[in-house]
Design a protein around this motif. Structure first.
Motif, PDB file in Angstrom:
ATOM      1  N   ILE A  77      58.344  -2.991 -44.653  1.00 20.82           N
ATOM      2  CA  ILE A  77      57.930  -3.138 -43.245  1.00 20.82           C
ATOM      3  C   ILE A  77      59.143  -3.011 -42.329  1.00 20.82           C
ATOM      4  O   ILE A  77      59.111  -2.305 -41.316  1.00 20.82           O
ATOM      5  N   LYS A  78      60.220  -3.689 -42.700  1.00 21.45           N
ATOM      6  CA  LYS A  78      61.440  -3.647 -41.886  1.00 21.45           C
ATOM      7  C   LYS A  78      61.992  -2.226 -41.808  1.00 21.45           C
ATOM      8  O   LYS A  78      62.372  -1.750 -40.725  1.00 21.45           O
ATOM      9  N   THR A 106      41.272   7.833 -30.927  1.00 25.58           N
ATOM     10  CA  THR A 106      41.411   7.286 -32.275  1.00 25.58           C
ATOM     11  C   THR A 106      41.418   5.770 -32.163  1.00 25.58           C
ATOM     12  O   THR A 106      41.706   5.224 -31.093  1.00 25.58           O
ATOM     13  N   GLN A 107      41.109   5.093 -33.257  1.00 23.51           N
ATOM     14  CA  GLN A 107      41.045   3.634 -33.269  1.00 23.51           C
ATOM     15  C   GLN A 107      42.006   3.079 -34.310  1.00 23.51           C
ATOM     16  O   GLN A 107      42.187   3.678 -35.383  1.00 23.51           O
ATOM     17  N   PRO A 108      42.631   1.921 -34.040  1.00 25.52           N
ATOM     18  CA  PRO A 108      43.486   1.293 -35.048  1.00 25.52           C
ATOM     19  C   PRO A 108      42.686   1.025 -36.327  1.00 25.52           C
ATOM     20  O   PRO A 108      41.559   0.538 -36.277  1.00 25.52           O
ATOM     21  N   GLY A 109      43.269   1.367 -37.448  1.00 28.45           N
ATOM     22  CA  GLY A 109      42.600   1.172 -38.721  1.00 28.45           C
ATOM     23  C   GLY A 109      41.752   2.342 -39.156  1.00 28.45           C
ATOM     24  O   GLY A 109      41.272   2.378 -40.293  1.00 28.45           O
ATOM     25  N   SER A 110      41.564   3.329 -38.275  1.00 28.47           N
ATOM     26  CA  SER A 110      40.775   4.511 -38.612  1.00 28.47           C
ATOM     27  C   SER A 110      41.701   5.651 -38.998  1.00 28.47           C
ATOM     28  O   SER A 110      42.799   5.787 -38.453  1.00 28.47           O
ATOM     29  N   GLU A 257      49.647   8.372 -39.122  1.00 27.36           N
ATOM     30  CA  GLU A 257      49.747   7.855 -40.487  1.00 27.36           C
ATOM     31  C   GLU A 257      50.840   6.809 -40.591  1.00 27.36           C
ATOM     32  O   GLU A 257      50.686   5.804 -41.291  1.00 27.36           O
ATOM     33  N   GLN A 258      51.940   7.008 -39.867  1.00 24.94           N
ATOM     34  CA  GLN A 258      53.028   6.039 -39.871  1.00 24.94           C
ATOM     35  C   GLN A 258      52.568   4.708 -39.290  1.00 24.94           C
ATOM     36  O   GLN A 258      52.870   3.636 -39.828  1.00 24.94           O
ATOM     37  N   GLN A 259      51.824   4.763 -38.192  1.00 27.06           N
ATOM     38  CA  GLN A 259      51.302   3.547 -37.583  1.00 27.06           C
ATOM     39  C   GLN A 259      50.357   2.817 -38.535  1.00 27.06           C
ATOM     40  O   GLN A 259      50.433   1.586 -38.678  1.00 27.06           O
ATOM     41  N   GLU A 260      49.476   3.577 -39.162  1.00 27.72           N
ATOM     42  CA  GLU A 260      48.502   2.965 -40.067  1.00 27.72           C
ATOM     43  C   GLU A 260      49.177   2.424 -41.324  1.00 27.72           C
ATOM     44  O   GLU A 260      48.746   1.404 -41.875  1.00 27.72           O
ATOM     45  N   VAL A 262      52.251   1.097 -41.545  1.00 28.74           N
ATOM     46  CA  VAL A 262      52.870  -0.190 -41.190  1.00 28.74           C
ATOM     47  C   VAL A 262      51.789  -1.262 -41.049  1.00 28.74           C
ATOM     48  O   VAL A 262      51.959  -2.397 -41.512  1.00 28.74           O
ATOM     49  N   ARG A 263      50.670  -0.909 -40.420  1.00 26.82           N
ATOM     50  CA  ARG A 263      49.566  -1.867 -40.280  1.00 26.82           C
ATOM     51  C   ARG A 263      49.036  -2.287 -41.651  1.00 26.82           C
ATOM     52  O   ARG A 263      48.720  -3.454 -41.885  1.00 26.82           O
TER      53      ARG A 263
END
Length: 274
Positions: A77-78, A106-110, A257-260, A262-263
């Protein structure tokens, strides 16, 4: 996974595989001077003592495994957040949004992304998914170990992304549905279908998908007359389905994809720590 992370993972796996091959060659009983018969004569007590004790020592309490996994997730994560914070909002994304031609939904998690625009009396929707990044491994990562190159000299991999494009018109009941592959700054058209009912052509539901299965979807694009193919390409280019958009889509797919990723890391770590 993103191209950079995919390249990093591939390089690490190659090194690990190379190390395992070296160990296996050194540990082979036949290469060490033992024949298969000699190996079979080794006293059972010797084998059970050495290997059994070692295997037992490798076992660890469950909570230790939780803590170790949590630490590794935290490290990842870091690392990923450092990359994201260093880059900030990419210039290419800001420039794309400033053009004001396409709207990104787009939606977070999608894993799905939708691009929308209006062109005259037409409404154009283009959909793609970041799942194609993992499901379509880049060909330039499939080189053998013998042809390894330094990480700084390796090319960033590219991969095909499937896109579903629909065009509808206000005042018209029909809809065009276009399947295309986006890769290396180009759209490769595969199929163009026409639906007399625009709702059937645009609705995203299991029922609509079932109804579409029984309809004639038109010929494969490559089977059309060459002149018709060329005019369709001009038709789409005029509506912004062009080289610029074909370059944007994989960029945004990696960004999303990078955002998802890390999530996902944070969610998994939270579950392990609970």
């Amino acid at each position: 996974m993103s191209a950079t992370r995919q390249l990093r993972a591939f390089t690490s796996s190659c090194r690990a595989l190379s190390s395992r091959n070296v160990v296996s060659r050194c540990a082979s009983p036949i290469r060490s001077g033992f024949t298969p018969r000699q190996v079979s004569r080794v006293a059972p007590s010797t084998l059970s003592t050495s290997w059994g004790a070692r295997a037992f020592s490798l076992s660890a309490p469950a909570r230790d495994a939780d803590r170790t996994l949590s630490q590794k997730l935290e490290e990842e994560i870091k690392y990923e957040k450092e990359i994201t914070s260093a880059e900030g909002t990419p210039e290419w994304l800001t420039a794309f949004q400033d053009e004001g031609i396409w709207t990104i939904e787009t939606q977070p998690g999608s894993d799905e992304i939708t691009l929308l625009r209006t062109f005259g009396n037409e409404q154009i929707r283009l959909m793609f998914t970041i799942a194609d990044i993992d499901s379509n491994p880049p060909e330039n990562l499939m080189e053998s170990e013998e042809q390894e190159t330094p990480e700084e000299e390796q090319e960033i991999p590219t991969y095909p992304i499937r896109t579903a494009i629909t065009v509808t018109k206000s005042g018209s009941k029909g809809a065009l549905s276009i399947d295309a592959i986006c890769q290396d700054g180009l759209f490769t058209l595969e199929n163009i279908a026409f639906y007399a009912d625009a709702k059937l052509g645009t609705e995203l539901s299991a029922d609509a998908d079932w109804k579409r299965r029984g309809l004639y979807m038109g010929p494969q694009f490559e089977h059309l007359d060459v002149n018709v193919q060329e005019e369709f390409e001009v038709y789409l280019r005029e509506r912004g389905i062009s080289e610029g958009l074909a370059l944007f889509i994989p960029e945004y797919a990696e960004f999303k994809e990078q955002q998802e990723y890390v999530r996902w890391l944070e969610s998994v770590k939270g579950f392990v720590d609970a």
